[in-house]
Design an enzyme around this catalytic site. Sequence first.
Site, PDB file in Angstrom:
ATOM      1  CG  LEU A  21      -2.068  -0.983   1.299  1.00 44.30           C
ATOM      2  CD1 LEU A  21      -2.770  -0.886   2.650  1.00 44.30           C
ATOM      3  CD2 LEU A  21      -3.049  -0.759   0.170  1.00 44.30           C
ATOM      4  CG  ASP A  22       0.579   4.145  -3.055  1.00 43.44           C
ATOM      5  OD1 ASP A  22       1.392   3.260  -3.388  1.00 43.44           O
ATOM      6  OD2 ASP A  22      -0.182   4.711  -3.857  1.00 43.44           O
ATOM      7  NE  ARG A  23       5.105   9.088   4.613  1.00 45.85           N
ATOM      8  CZ  ARG A  23       6.278   9.525   5.032  1.00 45.85           C
ATOM      9  NH1 ARG A  23       7.350   9.334   4.283  1.00 45.85           N
ATOM     10  NH2 ARG A  23       6.400  10.133   6.196  1.00 45.85           N
TER      11      ARG A  23
END
Length: 246
Positions: free
Chosen positions: A137-139
């Site tokens: 997952l992206d930050r």
Amino acid sequence: MGHRFTYVVSPEEERENLTVEWFLRRHGYSRHIITGLKRTEDCIFRNGVRAWTSQAVHAGDVIETHLVETEPSDGILPRPVPFSVVYEDDDILVVDKPADTPIHPSIGNYENTLANGIAWYFEQKGEPFVYRCINRLDRDTTGLIVLAKHALSAAVLSQAMRSREIHRTYQAFALGETAASGTIDAPIARLNGSLIQRTVDFASGERSVTHYRTLAHCSVFSHLELNLETGRTHQIRVHMAYIGHP
């Protein structure tokens, strides 16, 4: 620290003329795992006796393996980075990653990542830690992250990801009023001159497909549910911006 697994050979498996190696391969063991087992004493047994992977298996045989893990992941410092445990058993750990938390160390993020928090979590339990993150997952994205607790569950889950047996559903807010549903089929590539940004690029991009449906319209935003056929970096952001709804 190790994990022991026991299997009983079925009549169907005997009829396939499987060796110990191919029996284990059928049960999710990768070639890499089997090589490690062969190089370690007392890690593969057939009916209680140390087995060679070239031996044939027969119906009723009891095959046992012992996966030994003592070396933690290199370069991941244990730090009390917060996250919530959603589910845990002997094989997997599912956590809820908070927003603004990178999933692994990178330039400028050495001690503030989910990996640091997971290392801290296992350190407190006195267990060896190897960071095996199955999905990403992206930050800035919050959601569930699945982690394998040993090499075999990592191999099984990674294969399940490749064969699309694990399904991921996302929710997002997009600017403007989106259609009731739609599919975006547009290739994504790295933006020229950037190490991070991605963009739709029909000349050199990789095929990327996003399906969405609108759950609600709220003021100037649309609340969406999205399912991805592919898992390109920043795919949802890139695709929604591409159709004019960043």
